[in-house]
Design an enzyme around this catalytic site. Structure first.
Site, PDB file in Angstrom:
ATOM      1  N   SER A 103       8.259  15.291  -8.878  1.00 34.39           N
ATOM      2  CA  SER A 103       7.889  13.889  -9.099  1.00 34.39           C
ATOM      3  C   SER A 103       6.934  13.797 -10.291  1.00 34.39           C
ATOM      4  O   SER A 103       6.571  14.814 -10.877  1.00 34.39           O
ATOM      5  CB  SER A 103       7.255  13.320  -7.836  1.00 34.39           C
ATOM      6  OG  SER A 103       6.112  14.056  -7.507  1.00 34.39           O
ATOM      7  N   SER A 104       6.547  12.582 -10.625  1.00 30.07           N
ATOM      8  CA  SER A 104       5.615  12.334 -11.734  1.00 30.07           C
ATOM      9  C   SER A 104       6.185  12.690 -13.107  1.00 30.07           C
ATOM     10  O   SER A 104       5.441  13.045 -14.011  1.00 30.07           O
ATOM     11  CB  SER A 104       4.291  13.097 -11.558  1.00 30.07           C
ATOM     12  OG  SER A 104       3.720  12.776 -10.333  1.00 30.07           O
ATOM     13  N   GLY A 140       9.564   5.737 -13.887  1.00 31.87           N
ATOM     14  CA  GLY A 140       9.311   4.298 -13.997  1.00 31.87           C
ATOM     15  C   GLY A 140       9.174   3.863 -15.443  1.00 31.87           C
ATOM     16  O   GLY A 140       9.751   2.854 -15.866  1.00 31.87           O
ATOM     17  N   GLU A 150      14.610  11.852   2.741  1.00 24.33           N
ATOM     18  CA  GLU A 150      14.493  10.391   2.819  1.00 24.33           C
ATOM     19  C   GLU A 150      15.389   9.658   1.843  1.00 24.33           C
ATOM     20  O   GLU A 150      15.777   8.525   2.082  1.00 24.33           O
ATOM     21  CB  GLU A 150      13.055   9.935   2.523  1.00 24.33           C
ATOM     22  CG  GLU A 150      12.045  10.271   3.550  1.00 24.33           C
ATOM     23  CD  GLU A 150      11.273  11.532   3.182  1.00 24.33           C
ATOM     24  OE1 GLU A 150      11.825  12.365   2.432  1.00 24.33           O
ATOM     25  OE2 GLU A 150      10.143  11.678   3.647  1.00 24.33           O
ATOM     26  N   PRO A 175      16.075  24.764 -13.719  1.00 29.20           N
ATOM     27  CA  PRO A 175      15.725  23.688 -12.779  1.00 29.20           C
ATOM     28  C   PRO A 175      16.651  22.473 -12.935  1.00 29.20           C
ATOM     29  O   PRO A 175      17.052  21.852 -11.939  1.00 29.20           O
ATOM     30  CB  PRO A 175      14.282  23.334 -13.154  1.00 29.20           C
ATOM     31  CG  PRO A 175      13.747  24.557 -13.820  1.00 29.20           C
ATOM     32  CD  PRO A 175      14.911  25.187 -14.517  1.00 29.20           C
ATOM     33  N   CYS A 196     -11.877  -9.737  -9.606  1.00 28.59           N
ATOM     34  CA  CYS A 196     -11.741  -9.885  -8.156  1.00 28.59           C
ATOM     35  C   CYS A 196     -13.018  -9.398  -7.447  1.00 28.59           C
ATOM     36  O   CYS A 196     -14.004 -10.112  -7.430  1.00 28.59           O
ATOM     37  CB  CYS A 196     -10.476  -9.189  -7.677  1.00 28.59           C
ATOM     38  SG  CYS A 196      -9.917  -9.820  -6.088  1.00 28.59           S
ATOM     39  N   GLN A 212     -16.779 -11.075  -7.313  1.00 29.47           N
ATOM     40  CA  GLN A 212     -17.533 -11.350  -6.081  1.00 29.47           C
ATOM     41  C   GLN A 212     -18.899 -10.663  -6.129  1.00 29.47           C
ATOM     42  O   GLN A 212     -19.924 -11.255  -5.759  1.00 29.47           O
ATOM     43  CB  GLN A 212     -16.740 -10.857  -4.864  1.00 29.47           C
ATOM     44  CG  GLN A 212     -15.413 -11.583  -4.683  1.00 29.47           C
ATOM     45  CD  GLN A 212     -14.581 -11.041  -3.524  1.00 29.47           C
ATOM     46  OE1 GLN A 212     -14.922 -10.019  -2.932  1.00 29.47           O
ATOM     47  NE2 GLN A 212     -13.490 -11.720  -3.198  1.00 29.47           N
ATOM     48  N   ARG A 222      -9.077 -11.312   0.120  1.00 29.30           N
ATOM     49  CA  ARG A 222      -9.263 -11.993   1.396  1.00 29.30           C
ATOM     50  C   ARG A 222     -10.462 -12.961   1.324  1.00 29.30           C
ATOM     51  O   ARG A 222     -10.449 -14.016   1.912  1.00 29.30           O
ATOM     52  CB  ARG A 222      -9.526 -10.907   2.436  1.00 29.30           C
ATOM     53  CG  ARG A 222      -9.329 -11.284   3.857  1.00 29.30           C
ATOM     54  CD  ARG A 222      -9.287 -10.026   4.733  1.00 29.30           C
ATOM     55  NE  ARG A 222      -7.978  -9.405   4.709  1.00 29.30           N
ATOM     56  CZ  ARG A 222      -7.732  -8.150   4.334  1.00 29.30           C
ATOM     57  NH1 ARG A 222      -8.697  -7.362   3.927  1.00 29.30           N
ATOM     58  NH2 ARG A 222      -6.508  -7.686   4.351  1.00 29.30           N
ATOM     59  N   HIS A 273      -6.372 -11.331 -10.758  1.00 27.90           N
ATOM     60  CA  HIS A 273      -6.142 -10.058 -11.464  1.00 27.90           C
ATOM     61  C   HIS A 273      -5.354 -10.307 -12.751  1.00 27.90           C
ATOM     62  O   HIS A 273      -4.127 -10.208 -12.758  1.00 27.90           O
ATOM     63  CB  HIS A 273      -5.333  -9.105 -10.582  1.00 27.90           C
ATOM     64  CG  HIS A 273      -6.093  -8.550  -9.430  1.00 27.90           C
ATOM     65  ND1 HIS A 273      -6.865  -7.420  -9.535  1.00 27.90           N
ATOM     66  CD2 HIS A 273      -6.203  -8.959  -8.149  1.00 27.90           C
ATOM     67  CE1 HIS A 273      -7.421  -7.155  -8.362  1.00 27.90           C
ATOM     68  NE2 HIS A 273      -7.044  -8.081  -7.506  1.00 27.90           N
ATOM     69  N   GLU A 308      -4.944  -8.491 -15.197  1.00 27.63           N
ATOM     70  CA  GLU A 308      -4.274  -7.286 -15.728  1.00 27.63           C
ATOM     71  C   GLU A 308      -2.786  -7.229 -15.407  1.00 27.63           C
ATOM     72  O   GLU A 308      -2.018  -6.592 -16.119  1.00 27.63           O
ATOM     73  CB  GLU A 308      -4.974  -6.010 -15.221  1.00 27.63           C
ATOM     74  CG  GLU A 308      -4.853  -5.705 -13.735  1.00 27.63           C
ATOM     75  CD  GLU A 308      -5.945  -6.327 -12.871  1.00 27.63           C
ATOM     76  OE1 GLU A 308      -6.476  -7.382 -13.264  1.00 27.63           O
ATOM     77  OE2 GLU A 308      -6.253  -5.763 -11.803  1.00 27.63           O
TER      78      GLU A 308
HETATM   79  N1  GLN Z   1     -12.318  -6.904  -1.144  1.00 28.50           N
HETATM   80  C1  GLN Z   1     -12.294  -8.190  -1.765  1.00 28.50           C
HETATM   81  C2  GLN Z   1     -11.512  -9.204  -0.957  1.00 28.50           C
HETATM   82  O1  GLN Z   1     -10.748  -8.849  -0.106  1.00 28.50           O
HETATM   83  C3  GLN Z   1     -11.736  -8.097  -3.173  1.00 28.50           C
HETATM   84  C4  GLN Z   1     -10.315  -7.657  -3.237  1.00 28.50           C
HETATM   85  C5  GLN Z   1      -9.886  -7.231  -4.603  1.00 28.50           C
HETATM   86  O2  GLN Z   1     -10.708  -6.904  -5.434  1.00 28.50           O
HETATM   87  N2  GLN Z   1      -8.608  -7.190  -4.858  1.00 28.50           N
HETATM   88  O3  GLN Z   1     -11.646 -10.382  -1.158  1.00 28.50           O
END
Ligand code: GLN
Length: 552
Positions: free
Chosen positions: A14-15, A19, A149, A190, A380, A384, A472, A517, A519
């Protein structure tokens, strides 16, 4: 036009970059004017990778529709113009789940439900859900040929050649051709064994992608071709590269796209590769270099932050800058203090994350970035924690925290929102602290409205955005006024103003946190505006701290 499918399997180990290879093939076919789509079939039993530890399986990639998928979908989206969804990633778990659900419903009444034909039919149906939507579907089978699998998947794709006709299906097998130093030569055994394994289950590969350190000579190609029963021209060197965005060009030089359209009997124009050539030139010749520190928990594994890593590189490309990334373990920041670990950086970033371990180190890093006016990007969890840091050290709420760490917290500035309007579901969501962890995340693309005059609006140049989420907890509006009075700017919210999406602080060159996010939506040919502006700020910070002739 008929449905045309390219199946990609992997051999030896793998690797090997299956992808990225699949994604690069997509880029080449798009450059020829074809519409492509992708699918990843993963042999593991989890229904999706959402519950898997990123240490084990790398990043969980989130799609617009809120599916938690394999990180290869990120490569597919970055290299091409596709937007993918749940149906572009199936696992054995999901396939079996669907079959068992049908069995319980009585769909197979009277029949014995078996791997062949029931599981294989379910796999074929899943493939045919996406394949007809484009000129060519590129379908990657996870794992390595020979794994127990993956057998049902291989059997299903074997059958599809018969179902769709031989001009409509092409099998690519990615293998390793190792260079053995002591012998001073590359070894083909291989590859021979891996192809033998594939042929024993009825799949004759049309094209071999051989991952190697060195370009394969015509002799070696002829030898592999003979033993593996393929044309010598269908043995393609997939040489190791220092930059993954060179791969479409290298594959083209090896004639891969010509072989593919031949095998699938398609007529297209010659590929237009100028944008990729231009991109590679810019990667090779950066004018600047910036050093960014990513303070996180899964620091040992770059795979855990795949999209973030790429988005920072894209932001660099937009500024003709090479981005040097250092992954810093937040627990080390806790133990050793921020100065020695972060003092030399031109930018600090706290990415997404979960759980209490290492949190205080991240907060220390954020405080350091704020006080030393080092460009800060919080994504994210990083947003926070920036709110928590600001509440504690600027707004004077000494024990501010997130409910994620303390359900009884006196001042949960980040908390589990009890009730809100969900734009994706078009419904009021209610939740309490006892809500279980499964299925409670805000996932996928949500709208955000940006305030004029902010860093965010300068970056995006538009007010209405859609960005992808996976979290969350939310900003607690009970503290909104108090934090705003202390200088926290809320520069992006849901259209009804209820959910805080972006925060910034003034009197700082660039300090921004976003609940989403970004990114996931950055592409090398279209760097994400926030990453572009963040790297620009890091570069400005650097240039204001070093003499110009010391640059690079
Ligand atoms: N742990 C945080 C939440 O659940 C931030 C989640 C995250 O950074 N993706 O809200």
């Amino acid at each position: 036009m008929k449905t045309k499918i390219i199946f990609i399997t992997g051999g030896v180990l793998s690797s090997l970059g299956k992808g990225v290879a699949a994604a690069a093939i997509g880029a080449l076919l798009e450059a020829r004017g074809l519409r492509v789509t992708f699918q990843k079939l993963d042999p593991y039993i989890n229904v999706d990778p959402g519950t898997m530890n990123p240490f084990q399986h790398g990043e969980v990639y989130v799609t617009e529709d809120g599916a938690e998928t394999d990180l290869d979908l990120g490569h597919y989206e970055r290299y091409t113009s596709v937007t993918l969804a749940q149906e572009h990633n199936f696992t054995s778990g999901r396939i079996y789940y669907n079959v068992i659900t049908k069995e319980r419903r009585g769909d197979y009444l009277g029949g014995t439900v078996q791997v062949i034909p029931h599981i294989t039919d379910e796999i074929k149906q899943s493939i045919m859900k996406v394949a007809p939507s484009a000129d060519v579907a590129i379908i990657e089978i996870g794992g390595t040929v020979g794994d127990i699998e993956s057998l049902p998947f291989l059997e299903a794709i074997r059958q599809l050649k018969g179902d769709l006709g031989k001009d409509n299906v092409c099998y690519i097998h990615l293998t390793l051709v190792p260079f053995i130093k002591t012998a001073g030569e590359v070894k083909t055994k291989p590859t021979q064994h891996s192809v033998k394994e594939l042929r024993s289950i009825g799949i004759q590969p049309d094209i071999l992608l051989c991952r190697t350190e060195k370009l394969l000579s015509q002799d070696i190609k002829a030898k592999i071709a003979l033993f593996c029963n393929v044309e010598p021209a269908a043995v393609i060197t997939a040489q190791d590269v220092d930059n993954i965005y060179k791969i479409p060009l290298l594959f083209h030089e090896e004639g891969l796209d010509d072989r593919l359209i031949e095998a699938l009997n398609i007529w297209t124009r010659a590929p237009r590769l100028e944008v990729w050539q231009n991109l590679v030139e810019r990667i090779k010749n950066p004018k600047h270099r910036v050093e960014i520190g990513i303070v996180g928990k899964y620091v040992d594994l770059r795979e855990s932050y795949k999209s973030l890593h790429e988005a920072l590189v894209h932001g660099g490309l937009a500024n003709e800058a090479q981005v040097a990334l250092t992954y810093i373990d937040s627990e080390r920041v806790e133990r050793e203090g921020p100065e020695g670990l972060l003092g030399h950086l031109h930018g600090i970033l706290v990415p997404g994350g979960f759980g209490v371990r290492g949190v205080e180190g991240k907060i220390l890093a954020i405080r350091y970035a704020r006080e030393h006016k080092i460009p800060y990007f919080g994504i994210c969890f990083g947003m926070q924690l920036a709110v928590v840091e600001f509440a504690r050290h600027v707004a004077g709420i000494a024990n501010a925290t997130s409910e994620e760490f303390d359900t009884e917290a006196a001042h949960p500035v980040i908390y589990l929102m009890r009730e809100w309007y969900d734009y994706r579901k078009d419904a009021i969501i209610r939740r309490d602290r006892a809500a279980d962890k499964g299925g409670t995340m805000r996932l996928g693309a949500y709208p955000c409205v940006v305030t004029e005059g902010s860093l965010a609006s300068a970056a995006y140049q538009e007010t209405n955005l859609m960005e992808r989420h996976r979290h969350r907890y939310e900003f607690n509006n009970q503290y909104r006024e108090q934090l705003q009075n202390a200088g926290l700017a809320i520069t992006g919210t849901s259209p009804n103003g209820e959910l805080v999406e972006i925060i910034e602080i003034g009197d700082h060159p660039w300090f921004l946190g976003c609940q989403f996010h970004p990114e996931f939506k950055s592409r090398p040919l279209a760097p994400h505006p926030l990453f572009r502006e963040y790297i620009r700020a890091c570069l400005e910070y650097k240039l204001s701290h070093v003499k110009p002739d010391e640059e690079i």
